[in-house]
Write an enzyme that holds these catalytic residues in place. Structure first.
Site, short mmCIF file in Angstrom:
data_model
loop_
_atom_site.label_atom_id
_atom_site.label_comp_id
_atom_site.label_asym_id
_atom_site.label_seq_id
_atom_site.Cartn_x
_atom_site.Cartn_y
_atom_site.Cartn_z
N SER A 18 0.84 -1.19 0.00
CA SER A 18 0.00 0.00 0.00
C SER A 18 0.89 1.26 0.00
CB SER A 18 -0.95 -0.03 1.20
OG SER A 18 -1.93 0.97 1.10
N ASP B 119 -9.13 -5.62 -4.67
CA ASP B 119 -8.69 -4.49 -3.84
C ASP B 119 -9.57 -3.28 -4.13
OD1 ASP B 119 -7.36 -2.51 -2.46
OD2 ASP B 119 -5.37 -3.08 -3.16
N HIS C 104 -7.12 -5.83 -0.48
CA HIS C 104 -5.99 -4.93 -0.28
C HIS C 104 -4.92 -5.53 0.64
CE1 HIS C 104 -3.87 -1.17 -0.33
NE2 HIS C 104 -3.96 -1.01 0.97
#
Length: 704
Positions: free
Chosen positions: A561, A649, A681
């Site tokens: 991320s 995601d 995610h």
């Protein structure tokens, strides 16, 4: 380094169990003794079935004959009992009945258990009063009434109710393809929650009416007397934004009675969460924060006097700790039971610089005391203390460190000025021969933030204690996502697996991480792609300077991320420093992410722009987002890149990673992409995590 060896190592470190929750029951045995039964629920990954197993285990503690608040004897633990299909569970306050909501053969069942076995079972699906029960940490709850004759929980509102509200079957047919909003990443099936009440005496389920139509309720609990319910309501107009990892959503504390009369108890235009009722029923505490701005931030702890209706601040937001090791604020959810028996003290865990500490706040003096005794003394065994529960003044905590897997410990709430006498209930079956230390890093003057000067940050360095036939150790720079989260000095499967395979790992808490005060968090707003990138590079240089056993010519960088965002930035901004990279669901182009993320507000905020629901992108905004993105440095990337993307995601579209993949492929740069169509995610499925670890290690080994 063979795949079988790598997966074997990961199976070893990921298969160590972690306690998820605990419950304490007290019984009197003769006048001078108390017996405490601690029931702990554990989670354990199992690679053969690619699943996470859960089991219960009981521990029996006998008090000292001279002091009921001192443990004299800890009996050997009972056997582990597997639990299957349980979504939620909770013990009743008096009789110790256990309520369970379970998935079984496509149905959701409510079961009530006592010491003689199964006492009652309701088929919630067959009753058809609502949709699926919520079992997530955001909305989910299972609360017993004082009289133990009622339960409440949160479930998706029945589609039948939607049909009736729209005027019957014709309207439903017309709207069958109507788009239904949800609450984003990891909450895809959560749209329209309702508070449900079960009357156990007659076996009936009812849905509470009267919740404001623009509010989604969750985190419900009974008010004193069990004639009304407290709950948190998240405002979902004009549209829903992602909730997971976001403590900045507009919400309020409400009270609703069983006849549908609802009132708001907290102020408007704030974010609230985690209401917790004191044992004497006089006070409700909850966490409060600002709306929008940083997606996760330092929160204040509020207390509501239920008799007078007045709210006051018990703990305020900490702008910056005055000294190293000092309490740095509240950043995490409160456990469901966090009060002392006298209703005067509250216990909680929270990030504190590079560690996670256990704290006590006294309502009378409003002073905060550390109960973990490890925040300034690194000779202590544990870098992380996570509170699971406090009941009958017995605290149950999960302790760990980078070389010590999760450990279950207990201790009584101490008298003022006294220390806690901690007892270990369950040691991990193994510890690991790694060394770890915390590094404090001060940015040079030219990297100071002009609006928030004087901030520092830190990192946790983990190393194998014995070199594997080498004189210097390759270093893996591991960057957390968020960005407003933390790498505490706790057990981490990926870090321990890498260390066991001969890598040193540097986990960096750059400015903007939690645990360093609100100013640190605010300092990153508008500075992503610059301040955070420089901080990570500064931490790496500091580690190399302080530890000559680390090899500066064999540096790797990994992260997910925002951590993947920084990893890719480092490759482009410092192309001569890093030999290889592995990134999970990275943000690559903030401008193209704007229309696909479930937290569009954060995309504006992180780039330094104000957000409102009616925001329409401008050329200025898109240009600024692009300039802060790793994609503009793609042509300078030399290191081989491994990308791992989740097809589901909702937070960072997998097309972000695809964008970098194509940019590198077009230039002949070495790049490999792993696609996980069923994962989101966090890439949290067990089989996905094994695959990611195996491929990451092989990629690092190949290119280092």
């Amino acid at each position: 380094m063979e795949p079988r060896e790598i997966t074997g190592v990961y199976g070893e470190v990921s298969g160590l169990p972690t306690p998820l929750s605990a419950h304490v029951r007290e019984e009197q045995f003769r006048e001078e003794l108390r017996i405490y039964t601690v029931t702990a629920e554990w989670s354990q990954s199992e690679l053969v079935r690619s699943s996470r197993l859960r089991y219960l285990q009981q521990f029996t503690l006998i008090s000292d004959s001279n002091d009921h608040k001192s443990i004299g004897t800890v009996l050997p633990p009972g056997p582990c009992v597997a639990v299957s299909g349980e979504l939620l569970s909770g013990f009743s306050p008096i009789q110790g009945l256990r309520a369970v909501i379970r998935d079984a053969s496509g149905h959701q069942l409510l079961e009530i258990w006592n010491c003689h076995g199964l006492r009652k079972c309701l088929n919630l699906t067959a009753l058809n009063k609502h949709g699926r029960v919520y079992d997530d940490a955001q909305f989910g709850c299972l609360s017993w009434s004082e009289c133990e004759s009622k339960l409440l929980y949160v479930a998706e509102k029945s589609k039948n109710a939607s049909v009736e509200a729209q005027g019957g079957g014709c309207a439903w047919t017309k709207d069958r393809s109507l788009y239904c909003e949800d609450w984003g990443e990891a909450l895809t099936n959560r749209s329209d929650p309702a508070i449900c009440v079960v009357d156990l005496q007659i076996g009936a389920v009812s849905v509470l009416e009267g919740v404001p139509p623009d509010v989604s309720p969750g985190q419900a609990l009974w008010a004193p007397g069990s004639h009304s319910v407290f709950f948190v309501g998240w405002y979902h107009e004009p549209f829903r934004l992602g909730l997971k990892f976001c403590s900045n959503r507009r919400s309020a504390l409400f009270r609703i009675d069983l006849h549908g009369h609802c009132e708001r108890l907290s102020e408007e235009n704030l974010s609230v969460s985690n209401p917790r009722l004191s044992p004497d029923g006089s006070t409700l505490i909850y966490l409060r924060g600002a709306v929008f701005g940083p997606h996760n931030q330092c929160l204040s702890l509020q207390q509501l006097d239920l008799k007078s209706g007045e709210t006051s601040t018990l703990l305020d937001v900490v702008s910056r700790p005055q000294a190293a090791g000092e309490f740095a604020g509240v950043y995490e959810a409160l456990p469901s039971c966090c009060w002392s028996a006298d209703s005067q003290r509250v216990m909680f865990s929270s990030a504190c610089r590079n560690q996670k500490g256990l704290f006590l706040v006294d309502r009378r003096s409003k002073t905060v005391t550390s109960l973990s005794d490890n925040l300034s003394d690194l000779s202590q065994a544990y870098g992380s203390w996570k509170l699971l529960t406090v009941q009958r003044d017995l605290m149950v905590v999960c302790c760990s460190s980078p070389n010590t897997p999760p450990t279950l410990r207990v201790g009584f709430v101490p008298a003022t000025g006294a220390a806690v006498s901690w007892h270990t209930l369950q040691k991990p079956i193994m510890t690991f021969d790694f060394s770890w230390k915390v590094l404090d890093v001060t940015p040079p003057s030219d990297e100071e933030n002009a609006n928030y000067p004087g901030l520092d940050f830190g990192a946790v360095l983990v190393k194998p204690s014995h070199l594997l036939c080498e004189t210097r150790i390759p270093l893996v720079v591991f960057i957390h996502g968020g960005p407003h989260s933390q790498f505490p000095a706790e057990w981490n499967c990926a870090t321990s697996g890498l260390a066991k395979l001969g890598f040193a790992v540097l986990m960096v808490n750059y400015r903007g991480s939690t645990g360093f005060g609100q100013h640190s968090i605010l300092s990153l707003i508008g500075q992503i792609g610059s301040q955070d990138v420089k901080d990570v590079q500064r931490a790496v240089l500091s580690a190399l300077e302080r530890d000559p056993s680390l090899d500066p010519d064999r540096l790797a960088v990994i992260g997910g991320s925002h951590g993947g965002f920084l990893a890719c930035h480092l490759l482009g901004q410092y192309p001569e420093s890093y030999r290889v990279c592995a990134a999970r669901n990275p943000v690559i182009n903030a401008a193209t992410l704007l229309g696909t993320s479930d937290i569009v507000d954060w995309r504006y905020t992180s780039a330094g722009f104000h957000y409102s629901y009616d925001q329409i992108p401008t050329a200025e905004v898109l240009a600024a987002m692009l300039q802060k993105s790793p994609i503009i440095h793609a042509a300078k990337i030399k290191a081989p890149v491994l990308l791992m993307l989740g097809g589901r995601d909702r937070r960072v579209s997998p097309h972000q990673g695809m964008e970098l993949y194509k940019a590198l492929k077009s230039r002949g740069s070495p790049v490999r992409l792993l696609w996980f169509p069923e994962d989101g995610h966090s890439l949290s499925r067990v089989d996905t995590q094994v695959d990611c670890f195996l491929n990451t290690v092989l990629w690092l080994h190949q290119h280092l």
